[in-house]
Design a protein around this motif. Structure first.
Motif, PDB file in Angstrom:
ATOM      1  N   ARG A 340       0.699  -1.202   0.013  1.00  0.00           N
ATOM      2  CA  ARG A 340      -0.051  -0.137  -0.203  1.00  0.00           C
ATOM      3  C   ARG A 340       0.816   1.385  -0.091  1.00  0.00           C
ATOM      4  O   ARG A 340       0.387   2.326   0.604  1.00  0.00           O
ATOM      5  CB  ARG A 340      -1.045  -0.133   1.194  1.00  0.00           C
ATOM      6  CG  ARG A 340      -1.799  -1.216   1.075  1.00  0.00           C
ATOM      7  CD  ARG A 340      -3.161  -0.932   1.902  1.00  0.00           C
ATOM      8  NE  ARG A 340      -4.243  -1.815   1.444  1.00  0.00           N
ATOM      9  CZ  ARG A 340      -5.578  -1.761   1.910  1.00  0.00           C
ATOM     10  NH1 ARG A 340      -5.948  -0.492   2.517  1.00  0.00           N
ATOM     11  NH2 ARG A 340      -6.398  -2.466   1.648  1.00  0.00           N
ATOM     12  N   PHE A 341       1.969   1.188  -0.592  1.00  0.00           N
ATOM     13  CA  PHE A 341       2.690   2.462  -0.836  1.00  0.00           C
ATOM     14  C   PHE A 341       2.212   3.356  -2.069  1.00  0.00           C
ATOM     15  O   PHE A 341       1.766   2.783  -2.965  1.00  0.00           O
ATOM     16  CB  PHE A 341       4.167   2.084  -1.163  1.00  0.00           C
ATOM     17  CG  PHE A 341       5.091   1.788   0.058  1.00  0.00           C
ATOM     18  CD1 PHE A 341       5.638   2.839   0.907  1.00  0.00           C
ATOM     19  CD2 PHE A 341       5.118   0.390   0.480  1.00  0.00           C
ATOM     20  CE1 PHE A 341       6.284   2.578   2.139  1.00  0.00           C
ATOM     21  CE2 PHE A 341       6.024   0.150   1.687  1.00  0.00           C
ATOM     22  CZ  PHE A 341       6.473   1.056   2.508  1.00  0.00           C
ATOM     23  N   GLY A 342       2.316   4.567  -1.765  1.00  0.00           N
ATOM     24  CA  GLY A 342       1.931   5.152  -3.047  1.00  0.00           C
ATOM     25  C   GLY A 342       3.319   5.276  -4.028  1.00  0.00           C
ATOM     26  O   GLY A 342       4.317   4.780  -3.681  1.00  0.00           O
ATOM     27  N   TRP A 343       2.872   5.704  -5.379  1.00  0.00           N
ATOM     28  CA  TRP A 343       3.858   5.586  -6.279  1.00  0.00           C
ATOM     29  C   TRP A 343       5.452   6.063  -6.198  1.00  0.00           C
ATOM     30  O   TRP A 343       6.302   5.752  -6.082  1.00  0.00           O
ATOM     31  CB  TRP A 343       3.423   6.304  -7.697  1.00  0.00           C
ATOM     32  CG  TRP A 343       4.487   6.049  -8.659  1.00  0.00           C
ATOM     33  CD1 TRP A 343       5.504   6.894  -8.970  1.00  0.00           C
ATOM     34  CD2 TRP A 343       4.457   5.192  -9.891  1.00  0.00           C
ATOM     35  NE1 TRP A 343       6.245   6.251  -9.957  1.00  0.00           N
ATOM     36  CE2 TRP A 343       5.537   5.271 -10.466  1.00  0.00           C
ATOM     37  CE3 TRP A 343       3.727   4.148  -9.936  1.00  0.00           C
ATOM     38  CZ2 TRP A 343       5.945   4.416 -11.770  1.00  0.00           C
ATOM     39  CZ3 TRP A 343       4.066   3.013 -11.063  1.00  0.00           C
ATOM     40  CH2 TRP A 343       5.235   3.283 -11.897  1.00  0.00           C
ATOM     41  N   ASP A 344       5.322   7.448  -5.695  1.00  0.00           N
ATOM     42  CA  ASP A 344       6.468   8.308  -5.219  1.00  0.00           C
ATOM     43  C   ASP A 344       7.448   7.552  -4.430  1.00  0.00           C
ATOM     44  O   ASP A 344       8.501   7.257  -4.482  1.00  0.00           O
ATOM     45  CB  ASP A 344       6.480   9.639  -4.954  1.00  0.00           C
ATOM     46  CG  ASP A 344       5.794  10.474  -5.970  1.00  0.00           C
ATOM     47  OD1 ASP A 344       6.025   9.969  -7.280  1.00  0.00           O
ATOM     48  OD2 ASP A 344       4.896  11.465  -5.748  1.00  0.00           O
ATOM     49  N   GLU A 345       6.685   7.115  -3.170  1.00  0.00           N
ATOM     50  CA  GLU A 345       7.351   6.554  -2.054  1.00  0.00           C
ATOM     51  C   GLU A 345       7.894   4.933  -2.824  1.00  0.00           C
ATOM     52  O   GLU A 345       9.254   4.626  -2.252  1.00  0.00           O
ATOM     53  CB  GLU A 345       6.702   6.079  -0.793  1.00  0.00           C
ATOM     54  CG  GLU A 345       7.356   6.059   0.537  1.00  0.00           C
ATOM     55  CD  GLU A 345       6.560   6.326   1.640  1.00  0.00           C
ATOM     56  OE1 GLU A 345       7.084   6.435   2.625  1.00  0.00           O
ATOM     57  OE2 GLU A 345       5.227   6.138   1.321  1.00  0.00           O
TER      58      GLU A 345
END
Length: 810
Positions: A340-345
């Motif tokens: 469940r990380f966002g793209w940037d992270e």
């Protein structure tokens, strides 16, 4: 006796007798060589097991950062002698075998070469694993457990015939199946996208084809240091479900499903000339990378108990060429879809973990995949690669306006294809070439656009070889002589071999080097006679050309020289030349027509030359079939001349040049790959350099100005050789080698065989003259050996550690 480095003959004899009795129900007198091989493997494994467990325990307890080396090939060769040596058991085993009525060398021949690789790429990976363990670094290999290797080569009427390389016919004693650590890999299916309550995206997969990746672990034993790392090989197996509609459904479904799944780990490099073959190769690559990345994430969570944002502190992943590049989008998939990380992270984590080694500048070897095939097989991975491409192209557009016209040549997805080398460069924090010249060409030509925007990523790591196998193990007479002269420190610190220079003009010592070489040549001559029935003169120059058969490696240039020499001798039987034995070993890819024609030509020339009484004392041509690691180990100690004659700019590095140099062969070569660095060390006076330079070759490619027909029309020697190909002298019919003839003249000699021919002849004439003075020749040989420690993979690994991996010793 599981600790310490001192083993007694009494202890080992007792252990071997016990295993023979319990495992085979036999006495030693009844045991076969095969029985004894498995018994010794059993004893060695029992010595390795505790050290293996302790090594992994220490890595985990100490929180070590670990290297994961991903490669489609690991050409590890036979392991029994290697493991005996590294465990400190080799000498005592030789004594015990003699006492029990066996010869250790004969027992070692019972082991199959593991069919896990093809050429330099795979052997490099194997050398790296050896050095990592011997230097006590936490580094492990990940590959595929191929059921069949590339192929077993047979030469029938001069032609290469491919047979299945069924290396797993018998149990492989070095592997341990870890079924409880199996991982599921998914192909095909549908991807559905949903919005979560927090606004983030969620992806669900349906109707996927699930495959079980079963790990088989092979111990990689460090040199007498109690460190044992791991080579993990994944095997593809079907998942069985309990619930079925009927027995018939179960039978047919399982039969078809099992067959399609077994193909994934079935063959090394399946033929990709068809769409089905391409899909199978892509399946293999995703199978390796998905299983490995899932395993790495699981290990990280279990061992470190840290947030995944700190993954780069404990994990570094080296991609060996473009084949494992799908590891980059696979890590993104796991981070976003499962964690469940966002793209940037997720992108920040990913690009701090991966490092990429490039092994080629040849356009045809830089992998691409058709979009439709990729999208159908790996729908979610395609979505991620597409997004990586979109963001990268936008970055170029806005941040580098001067590069806008270059975007089509830099885009990961362009002209209907997905470009894997570009994905590897965009997704990695380090990009390295494998020789100074190769890296220079990458920066200035092949990858110049990427180098322009991110020069900090690019670095050079010249390839290396493990001197423990390629000198100490395969050439014990030479190893013992070196130890006698400079002490044993060179085994752990190979650069110490430079101290041999002080003996390089000592005639008494050089005579000892010469005696070692002559004994090795006699051993090879005996092997050649056993295999071919041909007797070779051990006082002749053993001229060795052993490597994958490819046009750019120019075995054709070598055989043209042999044809020239043959006809010189026919024209003038009293010609004063130093006798030559030309030794070839090479496999051609099954679908590579011209390469297979060159093999046929070598064998046809050999048949004519070897059966001609006019030249029998001066010229022999030997082609040894089924070239592999074990055959290389027999040939290399006996070589006088090392043929490293690739078209300049085409060979990324080469490692055969290093192995032969380390065993005292003198190089005849172009200034290509690592030949350049060998020349810098030993000096031009201690090798035989010829031919076009890299910049001249590149200029011809870019600007034209070369016409092969001009050379054909003006050089009588060239025209004679070419016409012999065209009129059937070396074939049973006149059309036998017309394809080679027309390929050179009508494709303008793409690898400059004709252009470099005269320079090559001059270098060989210098070899002939130099070899007549034994003192001068052996002096040059000793200088090469003394400098060869620079090319130990220990040195290469230390450079990777210092500059890229940042891992620490156990």
């Amino acid at each position: 006796m599981s600790t310490g480095s001192v083993y007694t003959t009494e202890w080992l004899k007792k252990r071997v007798i016990e295993v023979i009795s319990k495992q085979f129900g036999k006495s030693v007198k009844e045991a076969s060589k095969k029985d004894m091989y498995f018994a010794l493997a059993n004893v060695v494994n029992s010595e390795i097991r505790e050290k293996w467990q302790n090594t992994n325990k220490k890595y985990n307890e100490n929180g070590h950062k670990q290297l994961y080396y991903l490669s489609m090939e690991f050409l590890i060769g036979r392991l029994l002698r290697n493991n005996l040596l590294n465990c400190g058991l080799l000498q005592v085993t030789e004594k015990v075998m003699e006492e029990l009525g066996f010869q250790l060398d004969a027992i070692l021949e019972e082991e199959e070469d593991a069919g896990l690789g093809n050429g330099g790429l795979g052997r490099l990976a194997a050398c790296f694993l050896d050095s990592l363990a011997s230097l006590k670094y936490p580094g492990h290999g990940f590959g595929i457990r191929y059921r069949y290797g590339l192929f077993e080569q047979r030469i029938i009427h001069g032609n290469q015939v491919e047979l299945p390389d069924n290396w797993l016919t018998e149990p492989y004693p070095w592997e341990t199946r870890k079924e409880d650590e199996a991982i599921i890999v998914q192909f095909h299916g549908n991807v559905h996208m949903f919005k979560r309550n927090d606004g983030s995206l969620e992806f669900k997969y349906e109707n996927t084809d699930k495959v079980l990746a079963i790990p088989y672990d092979v111990p990689i034993v460090g040199y007498q240091n109690d460190t044992v790392n791991t080579l993990r090989l994944w095997s593809a197996e079907p998942i069985y479900y309990d619930k079925v509609d009927s027995l018939d459904d179960m039978f047919f479904r399982d039969l078809n499903h099992q067959h399609s799944i077994e193909q994934i780990s079935g063959f090394l490099y399946p033929d990709d000339s068809s769409l089905e073959g391409k899909e199978l190769r892509l399946k293999q690559q995703y199978f390796l990378t998905s299983a490995t990345i899932q395993h790495i994430i699981k290990q990280f969570k279990n061992n470190y108990r840290l947030p995944l944002t700190r993954l780069h502190e404990k994990v570094v992943i080296q991609i060996n060429d473009t084949h494992p590049t799908l590891a980059i989008p696979e890590l993104m998939r796991i981070l976003m879809d499962e964690e469940r990380f966002g793209w940037d992270e997720a992108w920040e984590i990913t690009t701090n973990v991966f490092a990429y080694t490039n092994h080629t500048i040849m356009e045809e070897a830089l992998e691409t995949w058709p979009i439709d095939l990729f999208k159908n097989l790996l729908p979610r991975i395609y979505m991620i690669v597409h997004e990586i491409n979109e963001r990268f192209c936008k970055r170029l557009w806005f941040d580098y306006p001067e590069m806008r016209e270059r975007i089509p040549n830099m885009a990961i997805i362009a002209y209907g294809k997905i470009h894997m080398a570009r994905l590897a460069m965009v997704g990695s924090f380090s990009v390295n070439g494998v020789a100074k010249l190769h890296t220079k060409i990458l920066k200035e030509k092949v990858m110049n656009d990427f180098y322009t925007i991110e020069p900090h990523k690019f670095n050079n790591k010249t390839n290396g070889i493990t001197h423990r196998r390629w000198l100490l193990q395969i050439n014990p007479k030479l190893g013992n002589l070196i130890t006698e002269l400079i002490g044993p420190q060179w085994i752990l610190r190979p650069k110490q071999m430079i101290h041999l220079l002080k003996y390089s003009k000592d005639r008494t010592i050089l005579e000892k080097f010469d005696r070692v070489k002559n004994k090795n040549k006699q051993t090879l001559a005996n092997y050649i006679y056993e295999q071919t029935g041909i007797k070779v003169d051990t006082s002749s120059i053993f001229d060795v050309h052993i490597k994958r058969l490819h046009e750019y490696k120019r075995q054709l240039l070598n055989v043209f020289h042999i044809i020239y020499l043959y006809h010189e001798l026919k024209d003038n039987p009293n010609l004063d030349i130093t006798p030559r034995t030309f030794i070839f070993g090479a496999k051609a890819a099954p679908g590579y027509h011209i390469a297979k024609e060159i093999i046929k030509l070598i064998n046809s020339v050999a048949t004519k030359v070897n059966n001609d009484p006019d030249v029998k004392d001066k010229l022999k041509v030997i082609f040894l079939e089924n070239y592999n690691v074990s055959l290389a180990e027999k040939i290399i100690p006996a070589a006088d001349v090392s043929e490293q004659i690739s078209t300049a700019s085409k060979e990324a590095s080469g490692t055969g040049n290093m192995k032969l140099m380390m065993n005292g062969a003198l190089t005849i070569g172009t200034l290509d790959g690592a030949n350049v660095e060998i020349c810098e060390l030993v000096g031009k006076e201690n090798m035989f350099i010829f031919g076009l330079k890299a910049e001249e070759v590149i200029a011809f490619y870019e600007q034209g100005g070369y016409d092969a027909r001009d050379i054909y029309n003006t050089d009588d020697r060239i025209r004679r050789i070419m016409d012999l190909l065209n009129d059937g002298e070396f074939g049973k019919q006149s059309i036998e080698f017309k394809d080679i003839y027309y390929h050179i003249l009508y494709h303008n000699d793409p690898y400059f065989v004709l252009k470099d021919f005269e320079s090559y002849l001059e270098a060989h004439e210098l070899i002939d003259q130099t070899y007549r003075d034994k003192y001068t020749w052996t002096h040059k040989s000793a200088v090469n050996i003394a400098h060869s420690g620079k090319f130990s993979s220990d040195q290469t690994i230390q450079e990777y550690v210092n500059d890229i991996w940042k891992i620490k010793k156990l």
